[in-house]
Scaffold this motif. Structure first.
Motif, PDB file in Angstrom:
ATOM      1  N   GLY A 147       8.007  13.706  23.587  1.00 56.41           N
ATOM      2  CA  GLY A 147       6.762  14.339  23.982  1.00 56.41           C
ATOM      3  C   GLY A 147       5.571  13.570  23.445  1.00 56.41           C
ATOM      4  N   MET A 148       4.416  13.745  24.093  1.00 60.57           N
ATOM      5  CA  MET A 148       3.178  13.124  23.650  1.00 60.57           C
ATOM      6  C   MET A 148       2.207  14.181  23.123  1.00 60.57           C
ATOM      7  SD  MET A 148       4.896  10.835  25.220  1.00 60.57           S
ATOM      8  CE  MET A 148       5.043  11.393  26.907  1.00 60.57           C
ATOM      9  N   GLY A 149       1.782  15.097  23.984  1.00 53.53           N
ATOM     10  CA  GLY A 149       0.877  16.155  23.553  1.00 53.53           C
ATOM     11  C   GLY A 149       1.599  17.139  22.646  1.00 53.53           C
ATOM     12  N   PRO A 150       1.163  17.314  21.406  1.00 50.57           N
ATOM     13  CA  PRO A 150       1.881  18.205  20.487  1.00 50.57           C
ATOM     14  C   PRO A 150       1.998  19.640  20.982  1.00 50.57           C
ATOM     15  CG  PRO A 150       0.352  16.797  19.285  1.00 50.57           C
ATOM     16  CD  PRO A 150       0.064  16.589  20.736  1.00 50.57           C
ATOM     17  N   ALA A 151       0.897  20.211  21.460  1.00 53.00           N
ATOM     18  CA  ALA A 151       0.938  21.616  21.890  1.00 53.00           C
ATOM     19  C   ALA A 151       1.863  21.795  23.081  1.00 53.00           C
ATOM     20  CB  ALA A 151      -0.471  22.105  22.228  1.00 53.00           C
ATOM     21  N   ALA A 152       1.810  20.868  24.036  1.00 52.96           N
ATOM     22  CA  ALA A 152       2.658  20.970  25.223  1.00 52.96           C
ATOM     23  C   ALA A 152       4.129  20.775  24.861  1.00 52.96           C
ATOM     24  CB  ALA A 152       2.231  19.932  26.260  1.00 52.96           C
ATOM     25  N   THR A 153       4.399  19.870  23.921  1.00 46.85           N
ATOM     26  CA  THR A 153       5.785  19.633  23.525  1.00 46.85           C
ATOM     27  C   THR A 153       6.350  20.826  22.766  1.00 46.85           C
ATOM     28  OG1 THR A 153       5.302  17.268  23.379  1.00 46.85           O
ATOM     29  CG2 THR A 153       7.354  18.016  22.400  1.00 46.85           C
ATOM     30  N   VAL A 154       5.547  21.401  21.883  1.00 52.24           N
ATOM     31  CA  VAL A 154       5.982  22.598  21.157  1.00 52.24           C
ATOM     32  C   VAL A 154       6.219  23.749  22.129  1.00 52.24           C
ATOM     33  CG1 VAL A 154       5.253  24.348  19.492  1.00 52.24           C
ATOM     34  CG2 VAL A 154       4.954  21.925  18.964  1.00 52.24           C
ATOM     35  N   ASP A 155       5.383  23.850  23.157  1.00 51.96           N
ATOM     36  CA  ASP A 155       5.570  24.880  24.188  1.00 51.96           C
ATOM     37  C   ASP A 155       6.901  24.671  24.903  1.00 51.96           C
ATOM     38  OD1 ASP A 155       4.604  27.031  26.012  1.00 51.96           O
ATOM     39  OD2 ASP A 155       4.565  25.415  27.487  1.00 51.96           O
ATOM     40  N   PHE A 156       7.227  23.427  25.231  1.00 52.51           N
ATOM     41  CA  PHE A 156       8.521  23.125  25.856  1.00 52.51           C
ATOM     42  C   PHE A 156       9.671  23.525  24.933  1.00 52.51           C
ATOM     43  CE2 PHE A 156      12.019  20.036  25.832  1.00 52.51           C
ATOM     44  CZ  PHE A 156      12.606  20.336  27.055  1.00 52.51           C
ATOM     45  N   LEU A 157       9.561  23.196  23.657  1.00 46.78           N
ATOM     46  CA  LEU A 157      10.629  23.517  22.704  1.00 46.78           C
ATOM     47  C   LEU A 157      10.814  25.027  22.570  1.00 46.78           C
ATOM     48  CD1 LEU A 157       9.867  20.871  19.945  1.00 46.78           C
ATOM     49  CD2 LEU A 157      11.767  20.843  21.581  1.00 46.78           C
ATOM     50  N   LYS A 172      -6.067  19.613  25.413  1.00 45.36           N
ATOM     51  CA  LYS A 172      -5.467  18.714  24.430  1.00 45.36           C
ATOM     52  C   LYS A 172      -6.218  18.781  23.102  1.00 45.36           C
ATOM     53  CE  LYS A 172      -3.557  15.239  27.636  1.00 45.36           C
ATOM     54  NZ  LYS A 172      -2.184  15.138  27.123  1.00 45.36           N
ATOM     55  N   GLY A 173      -7.504  19.048  23.181  1.00 46.74           N
ATOM     56  CA  GLY A 173      -8.326  19.158  21.981  1.00 46.74           C
ATOM     57  C   GLY A 173      -8.278  20.537  21.341  1.00 46.74           C
ATOM     58  N   GLY A 174      -7.496  21.444  21.919  1.00 49.69           N
ATOM     59  CA  GLY A 174      -7.315  22.767  21.320  1.00 49.69           C
ATOM     60  C   GLY A 174      -8.108  23.888  21.958  1.00 49.69           C
ATOM     61  N   CYS A 220       1.339  19.234  35.054  1.00 47.72           N
ATOM     62  CA  CYS A 220       0.860  18.705  33.772  1.00 47.72           C
ATOM     63  C   CYS A 220       1.258  19.739  32.735  1.00 47.72           C
ATOM     64  CB  CYS A 220      -0.650  18.503  33.799  1.00 47.72           C
ATOM     65  SG  CYS A 220      -1.366  18.084  32.188  1.00 47.72           S
ATOM     66  N   THR A 221       1.860  19.310  31.635  1.00 47.44           N
ATOM     67  CA  THR A 221       2.408  20.276  30.681  1.00 47.44           C
ATOM     68  C   THR A 221       1.335  21.005  29.887  1.00 47.44           C
ATOM     69  OG1 THR A 221       2.791  18.380  29.193  1.00 47.44           O
ATOM     70  CG2 THR A 221       4.673  19.230  30.423  1.00 47.44           C
ATOM     71  N   GLU A 222       0.074  20.588  30.026  1.00 50.26           N
ATOM     72  CA  GLU A 222      -1.008  21.357  29.401  1.00 50.26           C
ATOM     73  C   GLU A 222      -1.394  22.581  30.229  1.00 50.26           C
ATOM     74  OE1 GLU A 222      -0.719  18.302  26.749  1.00 50.26           O
ATOM     75  OE2 GLU A 222      -1.048  17.937  28.896  1.00 50.26           O
ATOM     76  N   VAL A 223      -1.108  22.546  31.531  1.00 50.92           N
ATOM     77  CA  VAL A 223      -1.517  23.649  32.404  1.00 50.92           C
ATOM     78  C   VAL A 223      -0.922  24.992  31.977  1.00 50.92           C
ATOM     79  CG1 VAL A 223      -1.425  24.564  34.758  1.00 50.92           C
ATOM     80  CG2 VAL A 223      -2.017  22.168  34.373  1.00 50.92           C
ATOM     81  N   PRO A 224       0.385  25.074  31.699  1.00 55.81           N
ATOM     82  CA  PRO A 224       0.954  26.381  31.319  1.00 55.81           C
ATOM     83  C   PRO A 224       0.404  26.941  30.000  1.00 55.81           C
ATOM     84  CG  PRO A 224       2.686  24.872  32.009  1.00 55.81           C
ATOM     85  CD  PRO A 224       1.446  24.059  31.842  1.00 55.81           C
ATOM     86  N   LEU A 225      -0.290  26.119  29.245  1.00 59.08           N
ATOM     87  CA  LEU A 225      -0.891  26.624  28.007  1.00 59.08           C
ATOM     88  C   LEU A 225      -2.055  27.566  28.292  1.00 59.08           C
ATOM     89  CD1 LEU A 225      -0.959  23.329  25.882  1.00 59.08           C
ATOM     90  CD2 LEU A 225       0.778  25.145  25.863  1.00 59.08           C
TER      91      LEU A 225
END
Length: 219
Positions: free
Chosen positions: A1-11, A149-151, A180-185
């Motif tokens: 993963g690259m984006g921390p928040a998106a990767t943690v969401d996937f996990l 990505k910036g929170g 984009c994995t940031e969208v579901p956030l």
């Protein structure tokens, strides 16, 4: 993963979707969250070698199958597979199949321009068309992604992202893919009347199926 928040969401989705009765039933997961991967949206950047190094290190750490929690990074899917020697559970294939299974003929995708090129090809393989945002709205989308990505997950960001899904629906989309994995956030399925495909969730679900032997390893 690259984006921390998106990767943690996937996990978190991977963990939640794994059927368990005890801790030992969970899937061993080896993760490299690397926000320093060169920006995919910078035409002068060269993320490929960094991704290849990450993939090889994961294989060396004991990984038996690979997943990439980033849609745009799938531009380098072949390189990542070759570098690791591991089968890859492809996020874009998985999301495209999920979109097809809704019965839709046209999918609207929220994603980077690079990801949209991939989705156009992968959706066509499923007999589907692609609906994209107008250029000015695509620019708004990319600005929102950088904010997330910036929170920033504020009400304003959520409302603007919801408005973009409405744009895709107005453009003829019959299902929406969070490409984009940031969208579901900041967007949940209930924000649109259309079927909503969370590419991160569909990837997690397929990872569980493959790792538990319910589906074969990808070719």
């Amino acid at each position: 993963g690259m984006g921390p928040a998106a990767t943690v969401d996937f996990l978190a989705k991977l963990q939640a979707l794994t059927p368990t009765n005890r801790e030992q039933d969970h899937i061993r997961t080896i993760v490299d969250i690397n926000p320093q991967v060169p920006d995919f949206n910078d035409p002068l950047a060269k993320p490929g070698p960094v991704l290849a190094e990450m993939a090889g290190a994961l294989q060396g750490a004991g990984a038996q199958v690979m997943a990439i929690a980033c849609n745009t990074a799938h531009t380098y899917a072949d390189l990542i597979s070759r570098s690791s020697g591991l089968p890859l559970i492809d996020m874009i294939t998985t999301a495209s199949v999920a979109a097809r299974d809704t019965g839709a003929r046209r999918a609207g995708v929220l994603g980077s321009r690079t990801a949209l090129k991939l989705y156009r090809e992968y959706l066509a393989a499923q007999g589907m068309g692609l609906v994209t945002l107008e250029p000015d709205r695509q620019a708004v989308f990319m600005d929102l992604v950088q904010k997330i990505k910036g929170g920033d997950r504020s009400r304003e960001v959520r409302a603007e992202m919801a408005a973009l899904t409405a744009d895709l629906a107005a453009g003829g989309a019959e299902t929406i893919i969070a490409g984009c994995t940031e969208v579901p956030l900041v967007v949940e399925a209930g924000v649109t009347r259309l079927p909503f495909i969370d590419s991160s969730e569909t990837l997690a679900r397929r990872c569980v199926a493959v790792c538990l032997g319910l589906e074969p390893l990808p070719a």
